[in-house]
Enzyme design. Structure first.
Site, mmCIF file in Angstrom:
data_model
loop_
_atom_site.group_PDB
_atom_site.id
_atom_site.type_symbol
_atom_site.label_atom_id
_atom_site.label_comp_id
_atom_site.label_asym_id
_atom_site.label_seq_id
_atom_site.Cartn_x
_atom_site.Cartn_y
_atom_site.Cartn_z
ATOM 1 N N ASP A 127 0.861 -1.188 0.000
ATOM 2 C CA ASP A 127 0.000 0.000 0.000
ATOM 3 C C ASP A 127 0.895 1.235 0.000
ATOM 4 O O ASP A 127 0.635 2.215 0.679
ATOM 5 C CB ASP A 127 -0.919 -0.011 1.232
ATOM 6 C CG ASP A 127 -2.049 1.029 1.137
ATOM 7 O OD1 ASP A 127 -2.336 1.507 0.017
ATOM 8 O OD2 ASP A 127 -2.618 1.365 2.185
ATOM 9 N N ASP B 170 2.626 2.180 7.921
ATOM 10 C CA ASP B 170 1.383 1.464 7.603
ATOM 11 C C ASP B 170 1.670 0.161 6.845
ATOM 12 O O ASP B 170 1.293 -0.004 5.688
ATOM 13 C CB ASP B 170 0.447 2.371 6.781
ATOM 14 C CG ASP B 170 -1.010 1.924 6.888
ATOM 15 O OD1 ASP B 170 -1.281 0.940 7.600
ATOM 16 O OD2 ASP B 170 -1.868 2.558 6.248
HETATM 17 N N1 LIG Z 1 4.508 5.978 13.984
HETATM 18 C C1 LIG Z 1 3.773 7.064 13.765
HETATM 19 N N2 LIG Z 1 4.171 8.271 14.198
HETATM 20 C C2 LIG Z 1 3.429 9.374 13.992
HETATM 21 N N3 LIG Z 1 2.249 9.379 13.357
HETATM 22 C C3 LIG Z 1 1.785 8.205 12.904
HETATM 23 C C4 LIG Z 1 2.507 6.991 13.081
HETATM 24 N N4 LIG Z 1 1.813 5.985 12.516
HETATM 25 C C5 LIG Z 1 0.699 6.539 12.019
HETATM 26 N N5 LIG Z 1 0.668 7.880 12.232
HETATM 27 C C6 LIG Z 1 -0.382 8.841 11.830
HETATM 28 O O1 LIG Z 1 -1.614 8.172 11.731
HETATM 29 C C7 LIG Z 1 -2.086 8.157 10.391
HETATM 30 C C8 LIG Z 1 -2.713 6.808 10.051
HETATM 31 O O2 LIG Z 1 -1.768 5.781 10.257
HETATM 32 P P1 LIG Z 1 -1.747 4.477 9.374
HETATM 33 O O3 LIG Z 1 -0.746 3.557 9.962
HETATM 34 O O4 LIG Z 1 -1.597 4.844 7.942
HETATM 35 O O5 LIG Z 1 -3.205 3.902 9.654
HETATM 36 P P2 LIG Z 1 -4.400 3.533 8.668
HETATM 37 O O6 LIG Z 1 -4.301 2.060 8.588
HETATM 38 O O7 LIG Z 1 -5.591 4.036 9.393
HETATM 39 O O8 LIG Z 1 -4.153 4.209 7.338
HETATM 40 C C9 LIG Z 1 -0.878 8.497 9.543
HETATM 41 O O9 LIG Z 1 -1.228 9.132 8.356
HETATM 42 C C10 LIG Z 1 -0.076 9.395 10.463
HETATM 43 O O10 LIG Z 1 -0.539 10.726 10.393
HETATM 44 MG MG LIG Z 2 -2.491 4.661 6.069
#
Ligand SMILES: Nc1ncnc2c1ncn2[C@@H]1O[C@H](COP(=O)(O)OP(=O)(O)O)[C@@H](O)[C@H]1O
Ligand SMILES: [Mg+2]
Length: 265
Positions: free
Chosen positions: A201, A218
């Site tokens: 992704d 992610d």
């Molecule tokens: N390790 C991290 N540190 C800071 N922000 C994070 C981190 N992981 C995720 N985020 C924030 O959370 C959002 C969603 O995380 P993500 O892992 O992409 O989840 P989803 O599966 O909902 O897309 C990211 O776009 C970012 O802004």
């Molecule tokens: Mg995401």
């Protein structure tokens, strides 16, 4: 002082200020409801997992919500030393998620023999994200460092500062796109050839810019290169990355050629 600052730098500062403002709003706004949020959104089992992670010293405080997705919420947390953490909590109530998850878990040799009830599946999903982060990190791909996982909760390094996530590539185009593109190509190769996984992704939405370098995140859907969908997924990742950087006028390596480089043919 201001006029010797480049326009880009000023934009960056303005952007950060907006994010901090948004965060503060979110915190003052959400903090009063925070208890209610934790109590209503998460089931009893999830609350116990969070307390357990607190008792075992991985987590000290759970602060505001950073992101509220369909499948997971990301919280800003801190450890005892006050270091920022990202706490990703998978929602056990997402029905869509249950349907979507199967195809990634089945066919991955690392996850044969798993139970198929909802809680077990979501727990496997969280373990998978943790394990993918570890494998990527070991292959020297810049990802949030994995810290702990328990059931549907993953704790990792917080990318950003004081509860404000670093901007994604989508939110903030890099100052030096050629350099960032090169690094991402290196990461694609290391993921495939060293970690032996495919992100699946990868796009400007799942890459943050932090201290001038890209951070890939992610990775819950990432699969082993032996997975039947791996080839389709790596090609899609390559297309996404190339499309994004082409728009930034980077002379990208053509899809086919990059594919061969990445898979090592
Ligand atoms: N390790 C991290 N540190 C800071 N922000 C994070 C981190 N992981 C995720 N985020 C924030 O959370 C959002 C969603 O995380 P993500 O892992 O992409 O989840 P989803 O599966 O909902 O897309 C990211 O776009 C970012 O802004
Ligand atoms: Mg995401």
């Amino acid at each position: 002082m201001l006029d010797i600052m480049s326009r880009k730098a000023q934009e960056r500062i303005a952007h950060t200020e907006r994010r901090i403002e948004r965060r503060d709003k979110m915190l003052t706004h959400d903090m009063s409801k925070e208890r209610a949020t934790v109590e209503e959104v998460f089931d009893q089992a999830t609350r116990m997992i969070v307390f357990d992670l607190m008792n075992s010293g991985f987590l000290y405080e759970l602060n505001g919500v950073v992101s509220s997705g369909k499948e997971a919420r990301v919280y800003w947390g801190t450890d005892k030393e006050g270091k920022d953490l990202a706490v990703k909590i998978y929602l056990t109530s997402s029905a869509e998620f249950k349907r979507g998850m199967h195809k990634y878990i089945e066919g991955d040799p690392r996850f044969k023999d798993v139970k198929h009830d909802t809680r077990s599946l979501i727990s496997v999903w969280a373990q998978k994200e943790f394990r993918n982060l570890r494998e990527a990190d070991a292959a020297k791909v810049r990802v949030p460092k994995p810290i702990a996982v328990k059931s549907n909760v993953v704790i990792m390094e917080f990318i950003g500062k004081e509860g404000v996530s670093a901007p994604s590539l989508k939110e903030q185009a890099p100052v030096n796109p050629e350099k960032v593109y090169k690094l991402i190509v290196t990461y694609l190769k290391r993921l495939y050839q060293k970690a032996k996984i495919v992100h699946g992704d990868l796009s400007e939405y799942n890459i943050m810019m932090w201290r001038g370098r890209p951070v890939v995140f992610d990775v819950s859907q990432s699969v082993s290169i032996q997975h039947p969908l791996a080839d389709f997924m790596i090609k899609r990742d390559i297309t996404n990355v190339n499309k994004f950087f082409s728009r930034l006028q980077v002379k990208v390596i053509p899809d086919e050629e990059l594919y061969k480089m990445v898979v090592g043919k």
